[in-house]
Design a protein around this motif. Structure first.
Motif, PDB file in Angstrom:
ATOM      1  N   GLU A   1      -4.974 -13.790   6.096  1.00  0.00           N
ATOM      2  CA  GLU A   1      -5.684 -13.227   4.949  1.00  0.00           C
ATOM      3  C   GLU A   1      -6.371 -11.919   5.340  1.00  0.00           C
ATOM      4  O   GLU A   1      -6.373 -10.955   4.568  1.00  0.00           O
ATOM      5  CB  GLU A   1      -6.718 -14.228   4.426  1.00  0.00           C
ATOM      6  N   TYR A   2      -6.934 -11.887   6.533  1.00  0.00           N
ATOM      7  CA  TYR A   2      -7.576 -10.670   7.029  1.00  0.00           C
ATOM      8  C   TYR A   2      -6.554  -9.546   7.148  1.00  0.00           C
ATOM      9  O   TYR A   2      -6.816  -8.419   6.731  1.00  0.00           O
ATOM     10  CB  TYR A   2      -8.245 -10.949   8.373  1.00  0.00           C
ATOM     11  N   GLN A   3      -5.384  -9.844   7.681  1.00  0.00           N
ATOM     12  CA  GLN A   3      -4.333  -8.821   7.820  1.00  0.00           C
ATOM     13  C   GLN A   3      -3.887  -8.310   6.451  1.00  0.00           C
ATOM     14  O   GLN A   3      -3.645  -7.114   6.279  1.00  0.00           O
ATOM     15  CB  GLN A   3      -3.145  -9.359   8.619  1.00  0.00           C
ATOM     16  N   GLU A   4      -3.793  -9.202   5.469  1.00  0.00           N
ATOM     17  CA  GLU A   4      -3.430  -8.784   4.111  1.00  0.00           C
ATOM     18  C   GLU A   4      -4.509  -7.869   3.538  1.00  0.00           C
ATOM     19  O   GLU A   4      -4.202  -6.856   2.906  1.00  0.00           O
ATOM     20  CB  GLU A   4      -3.237  -9.999   3.196  1.00  0.00           C
ATOM     21  N   ALA A   5      -5.766  -8.203   3.772  1.00  0.00           N
ATOM     22  CA  ALA A   5      -6.870  -7.360   3.303  1.00  0.00           C
ATOM     23  C   ALA A   5      -6.806  -5.988   3.972  1.00  0.00           C
ATOM     24  O   ALA A   5      -7.001  -4.958   3.316  1.00  0.00           O
ATOM     25  CB  ALA A   5      -8.211  -8.038   3.569  1.00  0.00           C
ATOM     26  N   MET A   6      -6.536  -5.958   5.271  1.00  0.00           N
ATOM     27  CA  MET A   6      -6.407  -4.694   5.994  1.00  0.00           C
ATOM     28  C   MET A   6      -5.265  -3.860   5.417  1.00  0.00           C
ATOM     29  O   MET A   6      -5.398  -2.647   5.264  1.00  0.00           O
ATOM     30  CB  MET A   6      -6.169  -4.941   7.488  1.00  0.00           C
ATOM     31  N   THR A   7      -4.163  -4.498   5.096  1.00  0.00           N
ATOM     32  CA  THR A   7      -3.024  -3.800   4.500  1.00  0.00           C
ATOM     33  C   THR A   7      -3.418  -3.175   3.164  1.00  0.00           C
ATOM     34  O   THR A   7      -3.057  -2.028   2.879  1.00  0.00           O
ATOM     35  CB  THR A   7      -1.830  -4.762   4.317  1.00  0.00           C
ATOM     36  N   ARG A   8      -4.195  -3.895   2.369  1.00  0.00           N
ATOM     37  CA  ARG A   8      -4.655  -3.359   1.092  1.00  0.00           C
ATOM     38  C   ARG A   8      -5.530  -2.121   1.293  1.00  0.00           C
ATOM     39  O   ARG A   8      -5.395  -1.133   0.582  1.00  0.00           O
ATOM     40  CB  ARG A   8      -5.431  -4.420   0.311  1.00  0.00           C
ATOM     41  N   VAL A   9      -6.419  -2.190   2.273  1.00  0.00           N
ATOM     42  CA  VAL A   9      -7.294  -1.047   2.561  1.00  0.00           C
ATOM     43  C   VAL A   9      -6.468   0.144   3.040  1.00  0.00           C
ATOM     44  O   VAL A   9      -6.638   1.272   2.567  1.00  0.00           O
ATOM     45  CB  VAL A   9      -8.367  -1.430   3.601  1.00  0.00           C
ATOM     46  N   GLU A  10      -5.581  -0.092   3.986  1.00  0.00           N
ATOM     47  CA  GLU A  10      -4.758   0.988   4.529  1.00  0.00           C
ATOM     48  C   GLU A  10      -3.872   1.607   3.447  1.00  0.00           C
ATOM     49  O   GLU A  10      -3.672   2.830   3.424  1.00  0.00           O
ATOM     50  CB  GLU A  10      -3.920   0.470   5.696  1.00  0.00           C
ATOM     51  N   THR A  11      -3.362   0.792   2.532  1.00  0.00           N
ATOM     52  CA  THR A  11      -2.550   1.288   1.423  1.00  0.00           C
ATOM     53  C   THR A  11      -3.384   2.187   0.515  1.00  0.00           C
ATOM     54  O   THR A  11      -2.917   3.245   0.066  1.00  0.00           O
ATOM     55  CB  THR A  11      -1.945   0.120   0.620  1.00  0.00           C
ATOM     56  N   CYS A  12      -4.616   1.785   0.272  1.00  0.00           N
ATOM     57  CA  CYS A  12      -5.498   2.612  -0.560  1.00  0.00           C
ATOM     58  C   CYS A  12      -5.735   3.961   0.111  1.00  0.00           C
ATOM     59  O   CYS A  12      -5.629   5.003  -0.536  1.00  0.00           O
ATOM     60  CB  CYS A  12      -6.829   1.894  -0.809  1.00  0.00           C
TER      61      CYS A  12
END
Length: 146
Positions: A22-33
């Motif tokens: 879940e943390y990695q998915e959240a990081m991916t969302r931030v990096e995508t933004c």
């Protein structure tokens, strides 16, 4: 993005734990933004971010603001839990760390700390003291192992 309607955020917060996935998915969302704003983000070991405009035209602080909720606050919450798993008072943790690291005398209390923070006077420590920086980032030494 409406966080109430974000199934990912609801799922992550539902069980009261943030898994590595879940943390990695959240990081991916931030990096995508950040990528959508033509910027990059890097994190130090304590979870503090540095943002850089890739083309030099974007203001990093404005970009940070635009991406602050792209993950629903999961990354920040994860890092907060890592550095303070029992959710203790930040003032108590910082005061104890400042005493333990020798920045202030052993008799320095939470009340003293709060008085310093509420005062317009300068702090009894140097602004660039690495011990103060480490106390702010990792007051229990859990992330750094110290």
């Amino acid at each position: 993005m409406s966080l109430e309607g974000d199934g990912f955020v609801q799922t992550v917060l539902h069980d009261g734990e943030i898994s590595d996935m879940e943390y990695q998915e959240a990081m991916t969302r931030v990096e995508t933004c950040y990528a959508s704003h033509n910027a990059s983000v890097t994190y130090d070991a304590y979870g503090f971010e540095t943002v850089e405009s890739l083309d030099g035209t974007g203001d990093p602080l404005e970009i940070m603001g635009a991406c602050a909720e792209s993950d629903g606050g999961i990354v920040m919450l994860y890092d907060q839990i890592r550095r303070n798993p029992d959710n203790r008072s930040e003032e108590e943790l910082l005061t104890a760390c400042l005493v333990r690291s020798g920045v202030v005398d052993k008799g320095f209390t939470v009340d003293d700390f709060l008085e310093v923070m509420d005062s317009s006077a300068s702090t009894p420590w140097e602004a660039d003291d690495e011990r103060v920086t480490l106390c702010n980032k990792d007051p229990l030494g859990l992330v750094s192992g110290q």
